[in-house]
Design a protein around this motif. Sequence first.
Motif, mmCIF file in Angstrom:
data_model
loop_
_atom_site.group_PDB
_atom_site.id
_atom_site.type_symbol
_atom_site.label_atom_id
_atom_site.label_comp_id
_atom_site.label_asym_id
_atom_site.label_seq_id
_atom_site.Cartn_x
_atom_site.Cartn_y
_atom_site.Cartn_z
ATOM 1 N N ILE A 425 0.666 -1.459 -1.315
ATOM 2 C CA ILE A 425 -0.424 -0.702 -0.729
ATOM 3 C C ILE A 425 0.159 0.598 -0.194
ATOM 4 C CG2 ILE A 425 -2.248 -0.664 1.017
ATOM 5 C CD1 ILE A 425 -2.110 -3.788 0.930
ATOM 6 N N ALA A 426 -0.390 1.732 -0.635
ATOM 7 C CA ALA A 426 0.104 3.052 -0.244
ATOM 8 C C ALA A 426 -1.024 3.829 0.415
ATOM 9 C CB ALA A 426 0.633 3.802 -1.463
ATOM 10 N N LEU A 427 -0.726 4.466 1.564
ATOM 11 C CA LEU A 427 -1.735 5.191 2.332
ATOM 12 C C LEU A 427 -1.190 6.547 2.753
ATOM 13 C CD1 LEU A 427 -2.798 2.241 4.674
ATOM 14 C CD2 LEU A 427 -4.108 3.120 2.735
ATOM 15 N N ASP A 428 -1.902 7.598 2.387
ATOM 16 C CA ASP A 428 -1.579 8.961 2.805
ATOM 17 C C ASP A 428 -2.616 9.375 3.839
ATOM 18 O OD1 ASP A 428 -1.035 11.633 3.141
ATOM 19 O OD2 ASP A 428 -1.422 12.205 1.058
ATOM 20 N N PRO A 429 -2.247 9.507 5.118
ATOM 21 C CA PRO A 429 -3.249 9.632 6.183
ATOM 22 C C PRO A 429 -4.178 10.828 6.051
ATOM 23 C CG PRO A 429 -1.033 10.061 7.021
ATOM 24 C CD PRO A 429 -0.876 9.484 5.655
ATOM 25 N N GLY A 430 -3.685 11.954 5.549
ATOM 26 C CA GLY A 430 -4.531 13.135 5.448
ATOM 27 C C GLY A 430 -4.820 13.579 4.036
ATOM 28 N N GLY A 431 -4.274 12.846 3.034
ATOM 29 C CA GLY A 431 -4.499 13.210 1.639
ATOM 30 C C GLY A 431 -3.855 14.518 1.237
ATOM 31 N N ARG A 432 -2.826 14.949 1.957
ATOM 32 C CA ARG A 432 -2.195 16.244 1.668
ATOM 33 C C ARG A 432 -0.707 16.123 1.347
ATOM 34 N NH1 ARG A 432 -5.413 16.984 6.233
ATOM 35 N NH2 ARG A 432 -7.222 18.359 5.939
ATOM 36 N N SER A 433 -0.185 14.939 1.189
ATOM 37 C CA SER A 433 1.252 14.757 1.006
ATOM 38 C C SER A 433 1.688 15.208 -0.378
ATOM 39 C CB SER A 433 1.635 13.292 1.212
ATOM 40 O OG SER A 433 1.448 12.910 2.561
ATOM 41 N N ASP A 434 2.884 15.796 -0.429
ATOM 42 C CA ASP A 434 3.507 16.182 -1.690
ATOM 43 C C ASP A 434 4.533 15.159 -2.161
ATOM 44 O OD1 ASP A 434 2.144 18.718 -1.772
ATOM 45 O OD2 ASP A 434 3.536 19.410 -0.227
ATOM 46 N N ASP A 435 4.947 14.278 -1.281
ATOM 47 C CA ASP A 435 5.862 13.179 -1.624
ATOM 48 C C ASP A 435 5.596 12.046 -0.654
ATOM 49 O OD1 ASP A 435 7.805 13.296 0.722
ATOM 50 O OD2 ASP A 435 8.008 15.335 -0.040
ATOM 51 N N THR A 436 6.271 10.920 -0.844
ATOM 52 C CA THR A 436 5.921 9.741 -0.056
ATOM 53 C C THR A 436 6.671 9.638 1.274
ATOM 54 O OG1 THR A 436 7.556 8.368 -1.232
ATOM 55 C CG2 THR A 436 5.315 8.445 -2.131
ATOM 56 N N SER A 437 7.407 10.676 1.661
ATOM 57 C CA SER A 437 8.057 10.631 2.969
ATOM 58 C C SER A 437 7.057 10.787 4.104
ATOM 59 C CB SER A 437 9.126 11.720 3.071
ATOM 60 O OG SER A 437 8.538 13.014 3.090
ATOM 61 N N THR A 438 5.823 11.182 3.791
ATOM 62 C CA THR A 438 4.799 11.351 4.819
ATOM 63 C C THR A 438 3.648 10.367 4.625
ATOM 64 O OG1 THR A 438 3.892 13.157 3.478
ATOM 65 C CG2 THR A 438 5.340 13.764 5.292
ATOM 66 N N VAL A 439 3.929 9.225 4.003
ATOM 67 C CA VAL A 439 2.912 8.194 3.789
ATOM 68 C C VAL A 439 3.447 6.850 4.275
ATOM 69 C CG1 VAL A 439 2.178 9.454 1.724
ATOM 70 C CG2 VAL A 439 3.599 7.414 1.469
ATOM 71 N N LEU A 440 2.575 5.856 4.255
ATOM 72 C CA LEU A 440 2.982 4.465 4.476
ATOM 73 C C LEU A 440 2.861 3.715 3.165
ATOM 74 C CD1 LEU A 440 2.147 2.037 7.332
ATOM 75 C CD2 LEU A 440 1.578 1.369 4.996
ATOM 76 N N LYS A 441 3.899 2.965 2.818
ATOM 77 C CA LYS A 441 3.867 2.124 1.622
ATOM 78 C C LYS A 441 4.399 0.747 1.999
ATOM 79 C CE LYS A 441 5.101 3.618 -2.387
ATOM 80 N NZ LYS A 441 6.076 4.031 -3.409
ATOM 81 N N ALA A 442 3.630 -0.263 1.712
ATOM 82 C CA ALA A 442 4.040 -1.638 2.000
ATOM 83 C C ALA A 442 4.071 -2.430 0.703
ATOM 84 C CB ALA A 442 3.081 -2.289 2.991
ATOM 85 N N GLY A 443 5.208 -3.062 0.433
ATOM 86 C CA GLY A 443 5.330 -3.962 -0.699
ATOM 87 C C GLY A 443 5.219 -5.399 -0.216
ATOM 88 N N ILE A 444 4.404 -6.199 -0.879
ATOM 89 C CA ILE A 444 4.122 -7.558 -0.428
ATOM 90 C C ILE A 444 4.477 -8.542 -1.535
ATOM 91 C CG2 ILE A 444 2.351 -9.136 0.439
ATOM 92 C CD1 ILE A 444 0.756 -6.579 1.252
ATOM 93 N N LEU A 445 5.364 -9.472 -1.232
ATOM 94 C CA LEU A 445 5.687 -10.560 -2.159
ATOM 95 C C LEU A 445 4.731 -11.718 -1.875
ATOM 96 C CD1 LEU A 445 9.596 -10.584 -1.886
ATOM 97 C CD2 LEU A 445 8.169 -9.353 -3.527
ATOM 98 N N PRO A 446 3.984 -12.198 -2.868
ATOM 99 C CA PRO A 446 3.013 -13.271 -2.606
ATOM 100 C C PRO A 446 3.651 -14.636 -2.417
ATOM 101 C CG PRO A 446 3.009 -12.683 -4.925
ATOM 102 C CD PRO A 446 3.916 -11.701 -4.250
ATOM 103 N N PHE A 447 4.851 -14.825 -2.929
ATOM 104 C CA PHE A 447 5.564 -16.096 -2.772
ATOM 105 C C PHE A 447 7.046 -15.784 -2.664
ATOM 106 C CE2 PHE A 447 4.469 -15.298 -7.230
ATOM 107 C CZ PHE A 447 5.722 -15.140 -7.792
ATOM 108 N N THR A 448 7.768 -16.638 -1.983
ATOM 109 C CA THR A 448 9.199 -16.436 -1.782
ATOM 110 C C THR A 448 9.921 -17.761 -1.992
ATOM 111 O OG1 THR A 448 8.830 -16.674 0.608
ATOM 112 C CG2 THR A 448 8.998 -14.436 -0.252
ATOM 113 N N ALA A 449 11.246 -17.678 -2.001
ATOM 114 C CA ALA A 449 12.071 -18.854 -2.298
ATOM 115 C C ALA A 449 11.940 -19.907 -1.197
ATOM 116 C CB ALA A 449 13.532 -18.429 -2.453
#
Length: 589
Positions: A425-449
């Motif tokens: 899930i990736a979210l750019d708070p103002g919709g003005r970012s040129d790269d992802t250093s100014t966004v939030l990105k969360a990676g979610i594993l649905p199952f783990t060991a």
Amino acid sequence: MRPHRSLLALSVAAGLLGSGLSAPPASAAPHRDPAHADVLFVGAHPDDEYQSLATFGQWKERRGTRTAVVTITRGEGGGNAAGTEEGPPLGMIRETEERSAVGLAGIRDVYYLDKPDFWYTLSAPLTGRAWNRPPRRPDDTLERLVRIIRATTPYTVVTMDPRPFGQHGAHQQAGRLAAHAFRLAADPGAFPRQIAVEKYRPWKADRLLAQNWGFGGPSGPRCEARPAKDPRSGLPVVGVWPGARSRDGRTWAQIERDAARRYVTQGFGSLPAKVTTPPERMPCEWYTVLARGGRPVPAPVRAQRRLRPLYAEFRDWTRRAGMPWLANGAQPAYPARPSATVPEAARAPVVDGRAVPGEYPGPEVALGHWEGTPCAPADCSATARLTRHRDDLYVLVRVTDDRQGAALDARTDCKRHWRTDAVEIALDPGGRSDDTSTVLKAGILPFTAHGGGACAARDADNHQGPAREITVASTVTRPYTGYTVEARIPLALLPAAADPERLTANILVYDSDTGDRTGKSRLAWAPYTGAQADPYVWGTLRLPGYVPPSGRPPRSATLPLDAARSADSRASVEQYRRTGVPLAGGPRA
């Protein structure tokens, strides 16, 4: 002071400039300088050269041409399909892999500049700032590369495509630096201390070539002889056919595959051991000719209008580099952004990996294929629902999948989620970012060991690491036909206040279908090239009725910038003793 070369070397170089790539300039034999290389490849990470190893191997076998490699980082920020190492320990493993792989093409010397590899980005400017962060000077990496060109005296420099769309920002930056260093190495006024104090001489290389992986040229042995032009830049493109056979009877494509499989941490060990494509169907390894005779090859300039900031910056760079035609068509025709309205729920959903009636009152959105192997709906398909309750965003993603990927250990390996089945899930708070250093990105594993459930981590965003403040849960079907992931993301975690009319986002699904920590197919709500790392692609989320709390100023990005050091590498130290080229391209005593 003029660059010094023997008359033999000059005549060989001059005679072969127009003859394509099948016969590059060879050494003036015997060449007594142990550091000399006829060809110097400049890449960003270990493995960036692997799709050119068939070229370099043929040149060596046919003409005795010596190739050396400059690798600016050791790939510390990449994934690891072989273990849990990351950061500098992973970088040292990747150096070992690279030296083993390039050795199959007869390459002995690999020079590392000890710059940090932080994460996957599509931004060359962000990469440049990371490589030259204070107290280093803004031209520190360039100075080191100029020094290595002057030390190794190559006739041909090969690098990566500097153009911006759809490729790693570190690859772009490597190409930019190589283009600058190619020119500056011959200029006695550039980094004059190297000449006055370190006793290097200016060096004018003859050719500058850039890998052109996307060129759709002909296949078969005639591809080397066919004159071609890059349709965007208008520059000549030349090729080397990997279907030719080496002295041991293998095709160079097979030798290149054997080399690629040495990059185990990057998942290349899962590539089929044998190349089954008939040689007559193999395309060339293509290279754009950026410079010839030490000067840029000119082409018509076709200016684009209404450039977004990242592409305007690239256009400005091409002008400074004296190659404005490289900006031709650099910005793609981005499609219209998808959009969705995120209604407010009367009560907060329970984050349990299930959706009960009323929890998600908004419409369901479908995710489409954007990268990797296309897949049927039963193989990989997904939908998402979103809602908001007060200052929290809730996301529920249902995934249909026919084969379960590797289960990673949530305690030690809940990161780099693209290696297995996962949701992002990736979210750019103002919709003005040129790269992802100014966004939030969360990676979610649905199952783990070990029977573990879902886990989440932030990656390639404003603040990497465990995502403890993001609540996640999942349900996994038994027998396995897919999974559902649910997440609560406090909007306070965004790098700036969320704009209820301009917030942009993407929701992505990674499908593995294998247990070896490699991906196969990728889906996204905004399914266009660069979907996970290009905020220009993402869709708009409207949050009616939402008023962000005051006092949320933008937060500066924190990047993981620990780099492995050549001084800690036995192979690099031994190479320094043999060649005399200082570690990390540093100054000569």
